[in-house]
Design an enzyme around this catalytic site. Structure first.
Site, PDB file in Angstrom:
ATOM      1  N   ASP A 173       1.073  -1.430   0.326  1.00  0.00           N
ATOM      2  CA  ASP A 173      -0.141   0.241  -0.258  1.00  0.00           C
ATOM      3  C   ASP A 173       0.873   1.047   0.367  1.00  0.00           C
ATOM      4  O   ASP A 173       1.372   1.975   1.098  1.00  0.00           O
ATOM      5  CB  ASP A 173      -0.252  -0.026   0.992  1.00  0.00           C
ATOM      6  CG  ASP A 173      -1.865   1.238   0.916  1.00  0.00           C
ATOM      7  OD1 ASP A 173      -1.760   2.182   0.731  1.00  0.00           O
ATOM      8  OD2 ASP A 173      -2.961   0.720   1.644  1.00  0.00           O
ATOM      9  N   LYS A 198      -6.350  10.124  -0.949  1.00  0.00           N
ATOM     10  CA  LYS A 198      -4.632  11.072  -0.512  1.00  0.00           C
ATOM     11  C   LYS A 198      -4.257  11.684  -1.372  1.00  0.00           C
ATOM     12  O   LYS A 198      -4.423  12.572  -1.630  1.00  0.00           O
ATOM     13  CB  LYS A 198      -4.669  10.184   0.274  1.00  0.00           C
ATOM     14  CG  LYS A 198      -5.432   9.128   1.301  1.00  0.00           C
ATOM     15  CD  LYS A 198      -6.313   9.606   2.469  1.00  0.00           C
ATOM     16  CE  LYS A 198      -7.052   8.823   3.412  1.00  0.00           C
ATOM     17  NZ  LYS A 198      -7.966   8.539   2.519  1.00  0.00           N
TER      18      LYS A 198
HETATM   19  O1  P1T Z   1     -10.150   5.672   2.793  1.00  0.00           O
HETATM   20  P1  P1T Z   1     -10.338   4.991   0.957  1.00  0.00           P
HETATM   21  O2  P1T Z   1     -10.260   5.258   0.125  1.00  0.00           O
HETATM   22  O3  P1T Z   1     -11.523   3.658   1.029  1.00  0.00           O
HETATM   23  O4  P1T Z   1      -8.391   3.970   1.337  1.00  0.00           O
HETATM   24  C1  P1T Z   1      -8.894   3.217   2.511  1.00  0.00           C
HETATM   25  C2  P1T Z   1      -7.268   3.363   3.040  1.00  0.00           C
HETATM   26  C3  P1T Z   1      -6.700   2.420   2.316  1.00  0.00           C
HETATM   27  N1  P1T Z   1      -4.904   3.237   2.523  1.00  0.00           N
HETATM   28  C4  P1T Z   1      -4.861   3.261   3.657  1.00  0.00           C
HETATM   29  C5  P1T Z   1      -3.250   3.570   4.023  1.00  0.00           C
HETATM   30  C6  P1T Z   1      -5.179   4.531   4.377  1.00  0.00           C
HETATM   31  O5  P1T Z   1      -4.811   5.613   4.491  1.00  0.00           O
HETATM   32  C7  P1T Z   1      -6.788   4.431   3.476  1.00  0.00           C
HETATM   33  C8  P1T Z   1      -7.320   5.807   4.079  1.00  0.00           C
HETATM   34  N2  P1T Z   1      -6.800   6.237   5.680  1.00  0.00           N
HETATM   35  C9  P1T Z   1      -7.665   7.248   6.268  1.00  0.00           C
HETATM   36  C10 P1T Z   1      -9.110   7.643   5.425  1.00  0.00           C
HETATM   37  C11 P1T Z   1      -7.194   7.779   7.322  1.00  0.00           C
HETATM   38  O6  P1T Z   1      -7.344   9.013   7.809  1.00  0.00           O
HETATM   39  O7  P1T Z   1      -6.202   7.578   7.523  1.00  0.00           O
END
Ligand code: P1T
Length: 380
Positions: A173, A198
């Site tokens: 990831d 992000k």
């Molecule tokens: O929120 P989404 O687009 O479904 O992504 C999930 C996700 C996957 N991998 C990592 C490293 C992430 O940080 C996240 C989502 N994280 C947040 C919403 C947060 O505030 O940490």
């Protein structure tokens, strides 16, 4: 071509119909066919493929040094689709510090389908070797991790994972680093996954996920699942991410500059017990971080003296840093993971220190950001 050029041009050609320089948002669910089984230019139905989505997928593949890109309606939809490569009774090994929602999907949803998950400290490649079992088919890691910003040596873990007789898939990831800072496929990973919500999107105005691979056979399996499961993003979301990516290199440089200034401020503050930042001299994996990442990124975690109560007082006192989940946008955000993004790991082996505060350092002027944190820390 260099990364900055690819970020602006990869996958994107002027529109063949009218020369539009920016990729049009193709608001269509279906495509007229020239005859039965004769789609024009390969488009049949927008769950399967849409031209705006294709431009984004091709751009991401180029940036990650992969051959195939896939996008999804969220980061978790991307994660879920990858896990559907496995069969019931298979084992997946994951890092012991991952986004709370990733843990929740593994632990609370996918276990019900008889997938077995264990969690190990992937910062130590030997722990990965010890945790592999005869049924391991997939190894999942974040680096830097969310929220402890731990660093895993991707190349070292890839060697261990690929020496296993099952040839498990190594998934990284890459949300916190982005392909501008780190390219896991070049270090031996099989699959890169992103929350595009992000840094890729970069403006906190869209939710999306992405998967990038090199191998054609693996890509075909994933394209099949993407279409069969259907958790795809709409064309407007794809357009927003494409637009965001054009400034990714510039943003990541400024996120790093601002984060470095804030880390220096926090490191000498009497109310701060510990600052965690991949490129800081105090970070236990600083050497690995400096080897595999271009810079330290925009995320900082720190432990405040005074525990959970002090942490909550600080995050409720900032004026520029918005108290909010998520990260990676142009604006600065602050949160307490144990009470917010990582609530779902409470009571598990992945439990987060309640005094840990996470900062997503944005692109505002660093002096304003430091002033804001300084006044908030007085409330601790
Ligand atoms: O929120 P989404 O687009 O479904 O992504 C999930 C996700 C996957 N991998 C990592 C490293 C992430 O940080 C996240 C989502 N994280 C947040 C919403 C947060 O505030 O940490």
């Amino acid at each position: 071509m260099k990364f900055e050029t690819l970020a602006i041009h990869a996958g994107q050609e002027p529109d063949p119909n009218n020369g539009a320089v920016m990729t049009p948002v193709y608001f269509t669910s279906t495509y007229m066919q020239d005859g039965v089984g004769k789609p024009r230019q390969g488009y049949e139905y927008s769950r399967t493929l849409n031209p705006t989505r294709k431009a984004l997928q091709d751009c991401l593949a180029a940036l990650e040094g992969g051959n195939f890109g896939l996008t999804f309606s969220s980061g978790l939809a991307a994660t879920d689709t990858i896990l559907r490569l496995l069969n019931s009774e298979d084992h997946a090994l994951a890092g012991n510090d991952v986004y709370g929602g990733t843990f929740r999907l593994f632990d609370k949803v996918l276990r019900r389908f008889n997938l077995d998950f264990t969690f190990a400290d992937t910062t130590d490649p030997e722990s990965v070797a010890d945790a592999l079992t005869p049924s391991t088919r997939l190894v999942w890691l974040e680096t830097p991790t969310n929220p402890f910003l731990r660093i895993t040596d991707i190349r070292a873990v890839a060697e261990i994972v690929h020496a296993h007789e099952n040839k498990p898939l190594l998934v990284v990831d890459n949300t916190f680093a982005t392909p501008y800072l780190q390219r896991p496929l070049e270090l031996g990973a099989d699959i890169v996954v992103h929350s595009m919500t992000k840094y890729l999107g970069g403006h906190s105005d869209v939710v999306g996920g992405a998967v990038i691979v090199k191998d054609k056979e693996l890509a075909d399996k994933l394209y099949f699942l993407q279409n069969a499961v259907g958790a795809v993003p709409g064309p407007m979301d794809c357009f927003l991410v494409l637009r965001g990516i054009k400034t990714l290199p510039l943003r990541m440089e400024r996120h790093y500059e601002n984060a470095t200034a804030i880390v220096d401020f926090l490191a000498s503050h009497p109310k701060v017990e510990k600052v965690i930042y991949p490129f800081h001299a105090s970070h236990p994996q600083q050497k690995v971080a400096m080897r595999q990442m271009k810079n330290g990124g925009g995320m900082i975690s720190f432990i405040i003296k005074g525990g959970r109560e002090a942490a909550i007082r600080v995050v409720e006192a900032t004026k520029i840093f918005a108290l909010a989940e998520s990260l990676g946008g142009v604006e600065s955000l602050i949160e307490v993971p144990a009470a917010m993004t990582h609530l779902s790991v409470a009571g598990s082996q992945l439990e987060v220190d309640p005094a840990l505060i996470r900062l997503s350092v944005g692109l505002e002027h660093q002096e304003d950001l430091i002033e804001d944190i300084k006044q908030a820390l007085e409330k601790a």
